[in-house]
Design a protein around this motif. Structure first.
Motif, PDB file in Angstrom:
ATOM      1  N   GLY A  74     -16.789  57.044  41.399  1.00  0.00           N
ATOM      2  CA  GLY A  74     -17.205  56.880  42.613  1.00  0.00           C
ATOM      3  C   GLY A  74     -17.503  56.130  43.187  1.00  0.00           C
ATOM      4  O   GLY A  74     -19.308  56.052  42.884  1.00  0.00           O
ATOM      5  N   SER A  75     -17.500  55.545  44.622  1.00  0.00           N
ATOM      6  CA  SER A  75     -18.203  54.545  44.860  1.00  0.00           C
ATOM      7  C   SER A  75     -19.276  54.900  46.045  1.00  0.00           C
ATOM      8  O   SER A  75     -18.869  54.663  46.669  1.00  0.00           O
ATOM      9  CB  SER A  75     -17.274  53.237  45.411  1.00  0.00           C
ATOM     10  N   LEU A  76     -20.491  54.268  46.041  1.00  0.00           N
ATOM     11  CA  LEU A  76     -21.145  54.630  47.100  1.00  0.00           C
ATOM     12  C   LEU A  76     -20.831  53.905  47.840  1.00  0.00           C
ATOM     13  O   LEU A  76     -21.777  53.909  49.680  1.00  0.00           O
ATOM     14  CB  LEU A  76     -22.664  55.379  46.737  1.00  0.00           C
ATOM     15  N   GLN A  77     -20.465  52.050  47.877  1.00  0.00           N
ATOM     16  CA  GLN A  77     -20.924  51.448  48.932  1.00  0.00           C
ATOM     17  C   GLN A  77     -19.225  50.541  49.620  1.00  0.00           C
ATOM     18  O   GLN A  77     -18.732  50.402  48.054  1.00  0.00           O
ATOM     19  CB  GLN A  77     -22.044  50.153  47.826  1.00  0.00           C
ATOM     20  N   LEU A  78     -19.395  50.382  50.260  1.00  0.00           N
ATOM     21  CA  LEU A  78     -17.616  49.945  50.710  1.00  0.00           C
ATOM     22  C   LEU A  78     -17.572  48.863  49.959  1.00  0.00           C
ATOM     23  O   LEU A  78     -16.069  48.572  49.719  1.00  0.00           O
ATOM     24  CB  LEU A  78     -17.489  49.334  51.788  1.00  0.00           C
ATOM     25  N   ALA A  79     -18.548  47.702  49.508  1.00  0.00           N
ATOM     26  CA  ALA A  79     -18.067  46.624  48.725  1.00  0.00           C
ATOM     27  C   ALA A  79     -17.731  46.544  47.103  1.00  0.00           C
ATOM     28  O   ALA A  79     -17.237  45.827  46.551  1.00  0.00           O
ATOM     29  CB  ALA A  79     -19.428  45.682  48.771  1.00  0.00           C
ATOM     30  N   CYS A  80     -17.940  48.274  46.714  1.00  0.00           N
ATOM     31  CA  CYS A  80     -17.364  48.721  45.214  1.00  0.00           C
ATOM     32  C   CYS A  80     -16.366  49.336  45.800  1.00  0.00           C
ATOM     33  O   CYS A  80     -16.535  50.282  45.991  1.00  0.00           O
ATOM     34  CB  CYS A  80     -18.511  49.175  44.473  1.00  0.00           C
ATOM     35  N   ALA A  81     -15.366  48.827  45.783  1.00  0.00           N
ATOM     36  CA  ALA A  81     -13.726  48.915  46.152  1.00  0.00           C
ATOM     37  C   ALA A  81     -12.767  49.444  44.643  1.00  0.00           C
ATOM     38  O   ALA A  81     -13.125  49.400  43.011  1.00  0.00           O
ATOM     39  CB  ALA A  81     -12.650  48.098  46.279  1.00  0.00           C
ATOM     40  N   PRO A  82     -12.314  50.655  44.737  1.00  0.00           N
ATOM     41  CA  PRO A  82     -11.374  51.713  43.653  1.00  0.00           C
ATOM     42  C   PRO A  82     -10.789  50.171  42.845  1.00  0.00           C
ATOM     43  O   PRO A  82     -10.022  49.103  43.532  1.00  0.00           O
ATOM     44  CB  PRO A  82     -10.382  51.974  44.288  1.00  0.00           C
ATOM     45  N   GLY A  83     -10.415  50.340  41.764  1.00  0.00           N
ATOM     46  CA  GLY A  83     -10.421  49.523  40.254  1.00  0.00           C
ATOM     47  C   GLY A  83     -11.247  48.270  40.582  1.00  0.00           C
ATOM     48  O   GLY A  83     -11.022  47.483  39.220  1.00  0.00           O
ATOM     49  N   ASP A  84     -12.213  48.008  40.652  1.00  0.00           N
ATOM     50  CA  ASP A  84     -13.881  47.157  40.459  1.00  0.00           C
ATOM     51  C   ASP A  84     -14.409  47.935  39.156  1.00  0.00           C
ATOM     52  O   ASP A  84     -14.552  49.020  39.043  1.00  0.00           O
ATOM     53  CB  ASP A  84     -14.352  46.685  42.253  1.00  0.00           C
ATOM     54  N   LEU A  85     -14.441  46.923  38.575  1.00  0.00           N
ATOM     55  CA  LEU A  85     -15.710  46.840  37.678  1.00  0.00           C
ATOM     56  C   LEU A  85     -16.758  47.190  37.632  1.00  0.00           C
ATOM     57  O   LEU A  85     -17.482  45.916  38.833  1.00  0.00           O
ATOM     58  CB  LEU A  85     -15.168  46.399  36.369  1.00  0.00           C
ATOM     59  N   VAL A  86     -17.897  47.415  37.161  1.00  0.00           N
ATOM     60  CA  VAL A  86     -19.191  47.524  38.160  1.00  0.00           C
ATOM     61  C   VAL A  86     -19.788  48.075  36.508  1.00  0.00           C
ATOM     62  O   VAL A  86     -20.466  48.867  35.398  1.00  0.00           O
ATOM     63  CB  VAL A  86     -19.549  48.907  39.124  1.00  0.00           C
ATOM     64  N   LEU A  87     -21.353  47.154  36.624  1.00  0.00           N
ATOM     65  CA  LEU A  87     -21.980  46.599  34.858  1.00  0.00           C
ATOM     66  C   LEU A  87     -23.371  46.873  35.367  1.00  0.00           C
ATOM     67  O   LEU A  87     -23.863  46.559  36.146  1.00  0.00           O
ATOM     68  CB  LEU A  87     -21.979  44.984  34.545  1.00  0.00           C
ATOM     69  N   VAL A  88     -23.912  48.941  35.317  1.00  0.00           N
ATOM     70  CA  VAL A  88     -24.847  48.867  35.718  1.00  0.00           C
ATOM     71  C   VAL A  88     -25.430  48.633  35.236  1.00  0.00           C
ATOM     72  O   VAL A  88     -25.554  48.318  33.806  1.00  0.00           O
ATOM     73  CB  VAL A  88     -24.345  50.768  36.067  1.00  0.00           C
ATOM     74  N   ASP A  89     -26.919  48.677  35.628  1.00  0.00           N
ATOM     75  CA  ASP A  89     -28.027  48.084  35.224  1.00  0.00           C
ATOM     76  C   ASP A  89     -29.762  49.441  35.508  1.00  0.00           C
ATOM     77  O   ASP A  89     -30.865  48.959  34.808  1.00  0.00           O
ATOM     78  CB  ASP A  89     -28.361  46.655  35.760  1.00  0.00           C
ATOM     79  N   ASP A  90     -29.122  49.643  36.296  1.00  0.00           N
ATOM     80  CA  ASP A  90     -30.061  51.367  35.514  1.00  0.00           C
ATOM     81  C   ASP A  90     -29.857  52.234  36.313  1.00  0.00           C
ATOM     82  O   ASP A  90     -28.052  52.957  36.629  1.00  0.00           O
ATOM     83  CB  ASP A  90     -31.311  50.847  37.752  1.00  0.00           C
ATOM     84  N   VAL A  91     -30.436  53.610  36.475  1.00  0.00           N
ATOM     85  CA  VAL A  91     -29.860  55.712  36.257  1.00  0.00           C
ATOM     86  C   VAL A  91     -30.465  56.405  37.115  1.00  0.00           C
ATOM     87  O   VAL A  91     -31.721  56.071  36.743  1.00  0.00           O
ATOM     88  CB  VAL A  91     -29.790  55.118  35.116  1.00  0.00           C
ATOM     89  N   ILE A  92     -30.168  56.844  38.023  1.00  0.00           N
ATOM     90  CA  ILE A  92     -30.919  58.178  38.425  1.00  0.00           C
ATOM     91  C   ILE A  92     -30.380  59.597  37.717  1.00  0.00           C
ATOM     92  O   ILE A  92     -28.634  59.844  37.724  1.00  0.00           O
ATOM     93  CB  ILE A  92     -30.611  58.260  40.133  1.00  0.00           C
ATOM     94  N   ASP A  93     -30.903  60.023  37.133  1.00  0.00           N
ATOM     95  CA  ASP A  93     -30.624  61.737  36.597  1.00  0.00           C
ATOM     96  C   ASP A  93     -30.704  62.614  37.528  1.00  0.00           C
ATOM     97  O   ASP A  93     -31.802  63.076  38.182  1.00  0.00           O
ATOM     98  CB  ASP A  93     -31.688  61.635  35.305  1.00  0.00           C
ATOM     99  N   MET A  94     -29.092  63.065  37.999  1.00  0.00           N
ATOM    100  CA  MET A  94     -29.748  64.183  38.785  1.00  0.00           C
ATOM    101  C   MET A  94     -29.016  65.678  37.876  1.00  0.00           C
ATOM    102  O   MET A  94     -28.561  66.541  38.476  1.00  0.00           O
ATOM    103  CB  MET A  94     -28.858  64.105  39.346  1.00  0.00           C
ATOM    104  N   THR A  95     -28.932  65.628  36.635  1.00  0.00           N
ATOM    105  CA  THR A  95     -28.241  66.668  35.965  1.00  0.00           C
ATOM    106  C   THR A  95     -29.641  67.707  35.961  1.00  0.00           C
ATOM    107  O   THR A  95     -30.604  67.284  35.996  1.00  0.00           O
ATOM    108  CB  THR A  95     -27.592  66.164  34.476  1.00  0.00           C
ATOM    109  N   LYS A  96     -28.633  68.544  35.970  1.00  0.00           N
ATOM    110  CA  LYS A  96     -29.507  69.768  35.692  1.00  0.00           C
ATOM    111  C   LYS A  96     -30.030  70.481  34.344  1.00  0.00           C
ATOM    112  O   LYS A  96     -30.851  71.722  33.805  1.00  0.00           O
ATOM    113  CB  LYS A  96     -28.897  70.697  36.547  1.00  0.00           C
TER     114      LYS A  96
END
Length: 265
Positions: A87-109
């Motif tokens: 899911g996108s947290l930014q309006l600039a990243c719209a449904p259907g867009d590809l995002v090549l992530v370069d960092d991560v935040i771990d909120m798993t438990k």
């Protein structure tokens, strides 16, 4: 059979696609069994693994992440290309867009997030969690194919299987996250501990809670992914066909000096 390249398919990506002479086998690991399909593409052996299993049978918090990465390492894999529905947290990243992530935040438990949960004590460097060399190669592949892809992004990984609340999404946005999903952790950490090169291409399937007035459904996620599966496969196989197999990054030595070679995953 050995393979240097692997594709981990997330939600909506359940088959290897363009490989030939494919065979499927079960790899037994200390952390459970993993199913892997290996086939040939452009003269190279490629392993494929469906992260959620056949028919999306395993929820994100119950995936055998350690078994999957261990199995790939055992097969001789050195470079891992992963997909993720987010899911996108930014309006600039719209449904259907590809995002090549370069960092991560771990909120798993509740997930075991390391191979080194006893002796020896090992601290893996996560300053470049998604291999920078691999990311540059994937951006070059996107350019070759004329695909538009966001070159940076922070993936926040939640426990699941529920979707996030509006308050959580607002908090994640304030933390600097770009997209939200449920599978990149501990997968990326385990890949780093196994000294594999690892990168994730995210497919934005929806705006996260609070950014859209419509309620999110799993059907919406699947539908968007199915519309773009071929695009992601083409991206990965273009990279594999062009890659010179020169691992000039730090990934092959991520835990070097901290653990004897025969004790590494």
């Amino acid at each position: 059979m050995q393979a240097k390249y692997a594709i981990i398919g997330g939600t909506g990506v359940y088959e290897a696609g363009q490989v030939s002479d494919a065979t499927t086998s079960t790899i037994h690991t200390p952390y459970g069994d993993a199913t892997v399909t290996i086939g040939a593409y452009a003269g190279k052996q490629v392993a494929f693994m469906a992260r959620h299993g056949a028919g999306h049978s395993t929820p994100p918090h119950k995936i055998r992440y350690r078994a999957n990465i261990w199995a790939l390492k055992e097969l001789g894999v050195e470079q891992v290309l992963a997909t993720a529905a987010v899911g996108s947290l930014q309006l600039a990243c719209a449904p259907g867009d590809l995002v090549l992530v370069d960092d991560v935040i771990d909120m798993t438990k509740s997930r075991v997030n390391t191979f080194f949960d006893g002796e020896p004590v090992v601290h893996v460097d996560m300053s470049d969690p998604y291999c920078g060399r691999l990311r540059r190669g994937l951006m070059a592949a996107a350019n070759n194919l004329g695909y538009s892809m966001h070159d940076h992004g922070v993936y926040v990984c939640t426990e699941g299987p529920r979707f996030e609340t509006k308050a959580e999404i607002q908090m994640y946005g304030q933390l600097g996250a770009s997209v939200v999903g449920m599978t990149s952790m501990p997968e990326v950490t385990l890949a780093k501990e196994a000294q594999l090169c690892y990168a994730t291409v995210c497919m934005v399937t929806n705006y996260a809670a609070g950014l859209s007035n419509a309620p999110l459904t799993h059907h919406e996620v699947i539908e968007t992914m199915q519309q773009n599966v071929r695009k992601i496969r083409d991206l990965f196989y273009n990279f594999i066909s062009e890659d010179k197999d020169l691992r000039t990054c730090a990934c092959p030595n991520a835990v070097a000096g901290q653990v004897p070679l025969n004790n590494q995953p």
